[in-house]
Design a protein around this motif. Structure first.
Motif: not given
Length: 905
Positions: A678-690
């Motif tokens: 799932l991709y956060d287009n505001q932070a420009n990163e995948y959930l796994i990156e968080k």
């Protein structure tokens, strides 16, 4: 919340044992016959045989009573036995089992006195039929088993067919379908051997019934069509009509209403021709059901109105009550409440007069629904409470109590009495779960279709009442029960043999209960109600006993939510659990999505917002198809949309906890989607990156004893056991490389045998299976595997239902790196969750499994990096996260299918 209407349809006729049907003979007149009593007796018995063959059962009864009186008068014991036998047959046909038993037993006594072994067999089979029809299966089996050796002794092949068919029917009714098929096949073989063409058709029909019941309608149709051709050939027109009706029922069950209608309408004129008024009325009613389903209520009413006077004419009081009830349902659906009440009241009067207590309760419930709908809550409650009381008295909880309690809860909900509403709704859900637990696989789908909204309605109402803890507890229980159901449906075993024996008994009792419940509508009696009550009580006590003695399987029997503090205590520290839930199918309530956020030491947080469930389902289906396509490049929009649905509403609350990891409890189709993508287009990163992400099958109240777990990195690896089928060269290398990295034992190709897996798994904390596994419904033809199996050398497979027998109590992780699951239109993700649940229940802390069969080489690379990360001291969830992040710039097809389910530490 849906108000639950209870309908009672007249049962579908099935030919289950060889009936006494012969080609029709012309009638003879006996007006001018000898006055000799012996001759008159012969004439009456001859006439009775004709009437029996033509299914003129009421007329046959009157004729046989005259014959019996004469036989007794002239002391002809042989003819007295024949008359008794005929009365037993015909009383059974007209639905009077107690009278039938009386005459069958009288015939049996005389046949034994005369040492008439052939007659003895006929009576034994008849008594067996009666006990089977009233649900006393063990008694029935005893009589059939008495009959069977006698048939062999005297060479009564036709009677042998009857006994085999009766035993087959008992096995079918208790869910032992393979045994049932074996007995029916034996009967079929004998019919062919002796040239009994009509009996051959009956055996084919019985096999068709089995296939229909186990959800194989095409196989059922094949056997029915064979039987139909033979019935036409031998001119058994009543048998021909019965099979036409059965074929119609199959088409109805697979929603081909037009074909069902065609076959019912072919059967109807035959019943009219042979004068079988009862079956004529039943067919009218079946046609009415179809018209009702396809939205033609007026047409349905026409057929019900034709059925009704016939049922009254033949004094079929049970059918009359059911039909009146169904007409009331139709008027309710077309918004004519007063007409509905008029017919419900008529149905109620007939049920009370006839002593049909279960039907009385059904109709009382339905009257309550009408009063609720027209704004008379007190009248509704009055009728609901009456229905509930009778339901408890007749032991018909499965068919009635849950529905009525749900309806009572809806009245209190709509009249601002939330505590009373919750109390009744909770009781309804408990009963629903108990019923669902005992259903055979072939019945479960239909039950869930009609009752799945019970728990959903309760959860929705608890959220609206600002009770998030209780809402989550119930939702957690409902999803846990999905997994408990799954273990039953695939006959999963437990390690403790004594526990397994008791679980088998519990399931057998439940199957018998389902059979008895199915009899209540057609053959209610005080004796049947007493039998149901007794068996229910015994099984409840057995479930309680198993839960206390064997806590490891208690989840199979828990129908109430666990204390929330016990559940939270089993959540790992610094972990946030996210559980999305779709709430849909609740009458007059918009569909919505709910996000639960649960941690070890804080109150449950919940957010609910409306959703178009069809659109959401379409997004999930499309996204899964994009993910498993290595060439897809149009998935970005769906990644972002799903992030906005499933994560963004709780984004701030998640961040406030600063969790070390996120655990997802996914249900239904969400189980097929790796949330990492799932991709956060505001932070420009995948959930796994968080966050590191792993999955839980449920929150259990049974805390694992972690102090007994070893921290050893020893691994047992199996790779590419059968390269000649679908070669997994990368998997073979995977096993070799992992074996070099860690203290190990590894087997590849022909050495990767099933016995080695069974015998050696116990000694290793890490078990790695780089081989094909099939966890998708209907199997995996591409790799030649049946569902729920793992491939080993020489084509041998391990069925995951036996996971508990492996001894995995000291296993930290099972890795299944090349398994397959597939999503269809009606998928609910139970395969992937069920696999993990079974291994967890067997003792393993966690499972890594693949949502689809990804590219072999990259899967190898990710797994090698995963083990390298473990060696460096990372937790399992962090090790897999870092291995995946190495490839995040590739399409998610390559790096996202492997997910960690269970303990992330």
């Amino acid at each position: 919340m849906k108000r639950i209407i209870i309908t009672s349809l007249i049962g579908i006729t099935t030919l289950t044992t060889t009936p006494l049907i012969l080609p029709l003979l012309p009638q003879r007149s006996y007006a001018q016959t000898s006055n000799s009593q012996a001759e008159k007796l012969e004439q009456l018995l001859f006439l009775a045989r004709q009437q029996t063959r033509q299914y003129q059962s009421q007329e046959a009864v009157e004729t046989l009573k005259q014959a019996l009186a004469i036989a007794r008068k002239i002391k002809n014991r042989e003819k007295e036995a024949d008359a008794n036998l005929g009365l037993g047959i015909n009383y059974r046909r007209i639905g009077n089992p107690q009278e039938a038993l009386k005459f069958y037993n009288e015939a049996l006594m005389i046949f034994r006195e005369l040492v008439n072994r052939s007659g003895e067999v006929a009576a034994l089979n008849g008594i067996g039929d009666i006990y089977r029809n009233i649900g006393q299966l063990q008694k029935a089996l005893g009589y059939y088993q008495q009959a069977l050796p006698i048939t062999k002794e005297v060479g009564a092949r036709t009677r042998e067919i009857d006994a085999l068919s009766g035993i087959g029917e008992i096995h079918r009714n208790i869910g032992q379908t393979q045994n049932a098929l074996e007995y029916f096949q034996q009967a079929l073989s004998i019919t062919k051997e002796v040239g009994d063409r009509s009996g051959e058709a009956d055996s084919l029909n019985s096999i068709g019934v089995v296939y229909r019941n186990i959800g194989q309608p095409q196989k059922a149709l094949e056997y029915y069509q064979q039987a139909l051709r033979i019935k036409r050939e031998v001119r058994d027109i009543s048998g021909f009509a019965a099979i036409l009706h059965n074929i119609g029922a199959v088409y109805y069950s697979i929603s081909q209403r037009g074909m069902a209608l065609e076959y019912y309408q072919k059967a109807l004129p035959i019943w009219q021709e042979v004068g079988d008024r009862s079956m004529e009325a039943i067919t009218f009613s079946s046609i009415a059901v179809v018209y009702s389903d396809i939205g033609q209520p007026q047409k349905a009413l026409e057929y019900y109105q034709q059925a009704l006077p016939i049922l009254q004419e033949v004094s079929h009081r049970l059918g009359e009550a059911m039909t009146l009830n169904n007409i009331g349902d139709l008027y309710r659906r077309i918004d004519q409440p007063q007409k509905a009440l008029e017919y419900y009241q008529k149905a109620l009067s007939v049920s009370q007069e006839f002593g049909y207590r279960s039907g009385e309760a059904f109709t009382l419930n339905n009257i309550g629904v009408v009063y609720h709908s027209i704004g008379k809550p007190q009248k509704a409650l009055e009728y609901y409470h009456k229905a509930s009381l009778i339901g408890q008295q007749v032991g018909n909880q499965a068919l009635l109590a849950a529905a009525t309690l749900s309806n009572i809860g809806a009245v209190y909900r709509d009249n601002n009495q939330p505590e009373k509403a919750i109390e009744n709704l909770e009781q309804s859900v408990e009963i629903t779960l108990k019923v669902r637990a005992g259903l055979k696989k072939e019945n479960r789908k239909f039950f869930l279709e009609g009752n799945s909204n019970t728990a959903i309605g309760l959860v929705d109402f608890l959220i609206d009442q600002n009770k998030p803890d209780a809402a989550w507890q119930w939702y957690n229980l409902a999803t846990t029960f999905d997994l408990a159901d799954y273990t039953r449906l695939i006959n999963a075993k437990v390690k403790n043999s004594e526990a397994q024996t008791q679980i088998n008994q519990w399931q057998q009792n439940n199957q018998q209960l389902q059979f008895l419940y199915s009899k209540v509508e057609d053959e209610w009696s005080p004796q049947l109600s007493e039998q149901i009550n007794q068996l229910q009580a015994e099984n409840s006590q057995l479930a309680e006993k198993i839960s206390k003695e064997y806590p490891e399987v208690a989840e199979l029997f828990e129908f109430k939510p666990e204390d929330i503090d016990k559940l939270k205590a089993n959540i790992a520290p610094d972990t946030v659990v996210i559980q999305p839930a779709l709430l849909k199918g609740i009458t007059n309530v918009p569909d919505s999505i709910v996000i639960f956020l649960v941690t070890r030491d804080k109150p449950v947080l919940v957010k609910k917002f409306p959703i178009d469930t069809k659109e959401f389902d379409s997004i999930l289906t499309e996204y899964r198809a994009q993910l498993e396509n290595p060439n897809a490049d149009d998935f970005a929009a769906n990644q972002e949309t799903l992030y906005d649905y499933l994560i963004r509403p709780m984004e701030a609350e998640i961040a406030a906890y600063s969790p070390k990891q996120i655990a997802i409890i996914a249900t239904d189709k969400l189980r097929y989607i790796p949330f990492e993508t799932l991709y956060d287009n505001q932070a420009n990163e995948y959930l796994i990156e968080k966050y590191p992400i792993h999955y839980l099958t449920r929150i259990s109240s049974r805390i694992k004893q972690q102090e007994n777990k070893t921290q050893s990195m020893k691994v047992l690896a199996f790779g590419n056991p059968q390269p000649t089928k679908v070669d997994l060269a990368g998997a073979e290398d995977e096993a070799k490389i992992i074996a070099k990295q860690l203290p190990n034992k590894h087997y590849i190709r022909e050495e990767a045998t099933l016995p080695r897996f069974k015998n050696e798994s116990l000694g290793f904390p890490l078990v790695h299976l780089a081989t094909h596994g099939c966890f998708q419904t209907d199997g995996c033809p591409g790799v030649g595997l049946e569902e729920n199996t793992i491939l080993f050398a020489n084509g041998k497979t391990f069925n995951i239902r036996d996971a508990a027998l492996l001894g995995l109590e000291n296993t930290d992780l099972i890795v299944l790196s090349a398994c397959q699951t597939a999503m269809k239109a009606d998928s609910n993700g139970e395969e992937i969750a069920g696999v993990a649940y079974l291994f967890e229940r067997a003792g393993a802390d966690a499972v890594i499994a693949s949502l689809w069969n990804a590219e072999d080489e990259m899967t190898k690379d990710i797994m090698v990096k995963f083990y390298q990360n473990l060696q460096q001291g990372m937790t399992k969830v962090e090790a897999l996260r870092q291995a995946k992040l190495s490839y995040k710039d590739e399409r998610p097809f390559y790096w996202s299918p492997l997910i960690l389910i269970g303990d992330g530490e």
